[in-house]
Design a protein around this motif. Structure first.
Motif, PDB file in Angstrom:
ATOM      1  N   GLN A  84     -23.445  -2.117  -1.033  1.00  0.00           N
ATOM      2  CA  GLN A  84     -22.521  -1.457  -1.935  1.00  0.00           C
ATOM      3  C   GLN A  84     -21.340  -2.339  -2.298  1.00  0.00           C
ATOM      4  O   GLN A  84     -20.872  -3.139  -1.493  1.00  0.00           O
ATOM      5  CB  GLN A  84     -21.991  -0.163  -1.314  1.00  0.00           C
ATOM      6  N   PHE A  85     -20.881  -2.139  -3.524  1.00  0.00           N
ATOM      7  CA  PHE A  85     -19.714  -2.817  -4.068  1.00  0.00           C
ATOM      8  C   PHE A  85     -18.852  -1.717  -4.657  1.00  0.00           C
ATOM      9  O   PHE A  85     -19.336  -0.925  -5.460  1.00  0.00           O
ATOM     10  CB  PHE A  85     -20.133  -3.826  -5.141  1.00  0.00           C
ATOM     11  N   ALA A  86     -17.600  -1.653  -4.246  1.00  0.00           N
ATOM     12  CA  ALA A  86     -16.747  -0.554  -4.680  1.00  0.00           C
ATOM     13  C   ALA A  86     -15.425  -1.082  -5.201  1.00  0.00           C
ATOM     14  O   ALA A  86     -14.910  -2.096  -4.722  1.00  0.00           O
ATOM     15  CB  ALA A  86     -16.498   0.408  -3.529  1.00  0.00           C
ATOM     16  N   THR A  87     -14.886  -0.369  -6.165  1.00  0.00           N
ATOM     17  CA  THR A  87     -13.565  -0.664  -6.701  1.00  0.00           C
ATOM     18  C   THR A  87     -12.754   0.626  -6.658  1.00  0.00           C
ATOM     19  O   THR A  87     -13.145   1.628  -7.259  1.00  0.00           O
ATOM     20  CB  THR A  87     -13.650  -1.186  -8.148  1.00  0.00           C
ATOM     21  N   ALA A  88     -11.639   0.582  -5.924  1.00  0.00           N
ATOM     22  CA  ALA A  88     -10.722   1.717  -5.834  1.00  0.00           C
ATOM     23  C   ALA A  88      -9.454   1.348  -6.579  1.00  0.00           C
ATOM     24  O   ALA A  88      -8.896   0.271  -6.372  1.00  0.00           O
ATOM     25  CB  ALA A  88     -10.400   2.029  -4.374  1.00  0.00           C
ATOM     26  N   THR A  89      -9.005   2.231  -7.471  1.00  0.00           N
ATOM     27  CA  THR A  89      -7.769   1.986  -8.205  1.00  0.00           C
ATOM     28  C   THR A  89      -6.833   3.169  -8.041  1.00  0.00           C
ATOM     29  O   THR A  89      -7.261   4.307  -7.844  1.00  0.00           O
ATOM     30  CB  THR A  89      -8.036   1.738  -9.705  1.00  0.00           C
ATOM     31  N   GLY A  90      -5.553   2.901  -8.126  1.00  0.00           N
ATOM     32  CA  GLY A  90      -4.555   3.956  -7.998  1.00  0.00           C
ATOM     33  C   GLY A  90      -3.174   3.371  -8.144  1.00  0.00           C
ATOM     34  O   GLY A  90      -3.003   2.196  -8.437  1.00  0.00           O
ATOM     35  N   LYS A  91      -2.181   4.191  -7.916  1.00  0.00           N
ATOM     36  CA  LYS A  91      -0.787   3.756  -8.056  1.00  0.00           C
ATOM     37  C   LYS A  91      -0.028   4.033  -6.772  1.00  0.00           C
ATOM     38  O   LYS A  91       0.905   4.828  -6.779  1.00  0.00           O
ATOM     39  CB  LYS A  91      -0.156   4.469  -9.249  1.00  0.00           C
ATOM     40  N   PRO A  92      -0.386   3.430  -5.654  1.00  0.00           N
ATOM     41  CA  PRO A  92      -1.477   2.490  -5.401  1.00  0.00           C
ATOM     42  C   PRO A  92      -2.691   3.166  -4.761  1.00  0.00           C
ATOM     43  O   PRO A  92      -2.622   4.326  -4.356  1.00  0.00           O
ATOM     44  CB  PRO A  92      -0.837   1.529  -4.389  1.00  0.00           C
ATOM     45  N   ALA A  93      -3.793   2.419  -4.634  1.00  0.00           N
ATOM     46  CA  ALA A  93      -4.928   2.815  -3.799  1.00  0.00           C
ATOM     47  C   ALA A  93      -4.540   2.419  -2.375  1.00  0.00           C
ATOM     48  O   ALA A  93      -3.898   1.376  -2.173  1.00  0.00           O
ATOM     49  CB  ALA A  93      -6.192   2.092  -4.242  1.00  0.00           C
ATOM     50  N   LYS A  94      -4.899   3.235  -1.378  1.00  0.00           N
ATOM     51  CA  LYS A  94      -4.474   2.982   0.004  1.00  0.00           C
ATOM     52  C   LYS A  94      -5.633   3.190   0.972  1.00  0.00           C
ATOM     53  O   LYS A  94      -6.495   4.035   0.728  1.00  0.00           O
ATOM     54  CB  LYS A  94      -3.357   3.953   0.414  1.00  0.00           C
ATOM     55  N   PHE A  95      -5.597   2.435   2.081  1.00  0.00           N
ATOM     56  CA  PHE A  95      -6.528   2.683   3.163  1.00  0.00           C
ATOM     57  C   PHE A  95      -5.795   2.606   4.485  1.00  0.00           C
ATOM     58  O   PHE A  95      -4.757   1.958   4.607  1.00  0.00           O
ATOM     59  CB  PHE A  95      -7.726   1.720   3.136  1.00  0.00           C
ATOM     60  N   ARG A  96      -6.365   3.294   5.479  1.00  0.00           N
ATOM     61  CA  ARG A  96      -5.813   3.260   6.837  1.00  0.00           C
ATOM     62  C   ARG A  96      -6.975   3.408   7.794  1.00  0.00           C
ATOM     63  O   ARG A  96      -7.889   4.205   7.554  1.00  0.00           O
ATOM     64  CB  ARG A  96      -4.821   4.408   7.034  1.00  0.00           C
ATOM     65  N   GLN A  97      -6.959   2.626   8.890  1.00  0.00           N
ATOM     66  CA  GLN A  97      -8.050   2.682   9.851  1.00  0.00           C
ATOM     67  C   GLN A  97      -7.607   2.092  11.174  1.00  0.00           C
ATOM     68  O   GLN A  97      -6.886   1.102  11.217  1.00  0.00           O
ATOM     69  CB  GLN A  97      -9.232   1.876   9.312  1.00  0.00           C
TER      70      GLN A  97
END
Length: 175
Positions: A72-85
């Motif tokens: 898989q190839f993914a693109t996440a966009t946002g103002k901003p896009a965020k991740f936490r782990q």
């Protein structure tokens, strides 16, 4: 629900993610979703929230493409896009550190285990933080590169890279 299966590998975000996260179900919430099985493409839009174990990804739009081999190839966009782990604990740590990041665009490459953060990018791991317009993470080698723009190493003068590195406790430094 082929779209949910496609996200199972997607959310293996940063290096040394908690191994237990792999066995957790993936939950996706969004205002809209469209799937094109012929093109192996799924699009989630509007307040997108992806959770799997300790992983949490939030963005406005998530596009997931799967190649013929199943990567898989993914693109996440946002103002901003965020991740936490949370990451697995390293030797000498009681529990793994939290890693979180954000950017206007985050690209995830499952096949090559690479993450790229574009525009107003920031990654924080256990208090150590780097920021720039572009952050590249190679999960296999734990190699990180931060620049003031993807072309900055070719003479661009756009912005500056910033880093905050916390002092390590004396027991870790051998003092």
């Amino acid at each position: 629900m082929k779209a949910l299966l496609i996200l199972v590998l997607l959310v293996a975000l940063p290096a040394h993610a908690e191994k237990a996260d792999r066995d957790k179900p993936t939950q996706v919430e969004a205002n809209r979703m469209s799937a094109d099985d012929v093109r192996r493409l799924n699009i989630f839009e509007g307040d997108v929230i992806v959770t799997k174990g300790t992983i949490r990804l939030t963005c406005e739009r998530l596009i997931v493409r799967q190649d013929a081999e199943g990567f898989q190839f993914a693109t996440a966009t946002g103002k901003p896009a965020k991740f936490r782990q949370r990451q697995d604990a390293r030797p000498g740590e009681k529990e793994g550190l939290w890693m979180e990041g954000e950017a206007l665009r985050i690209e995830l490459d499952d096949k090559n285990q690479k993450i790229e953060l574009f525009e107003n990018a920031r990654v924080n791991r256990g208090g150590d933080e780097v920021a720039g317009d572009y952050i590249f993470v190679d999960q296999r080698s734990e190699f990180y590169q931060v620049s003031s723009g993807k072309g900055a190493d070719k003479g661009s003068s756009k912005g500056r890279v910033k880093a905050i590195i916390q002092p390590k406790p004396s027991s870790e430094t051998g003092k």
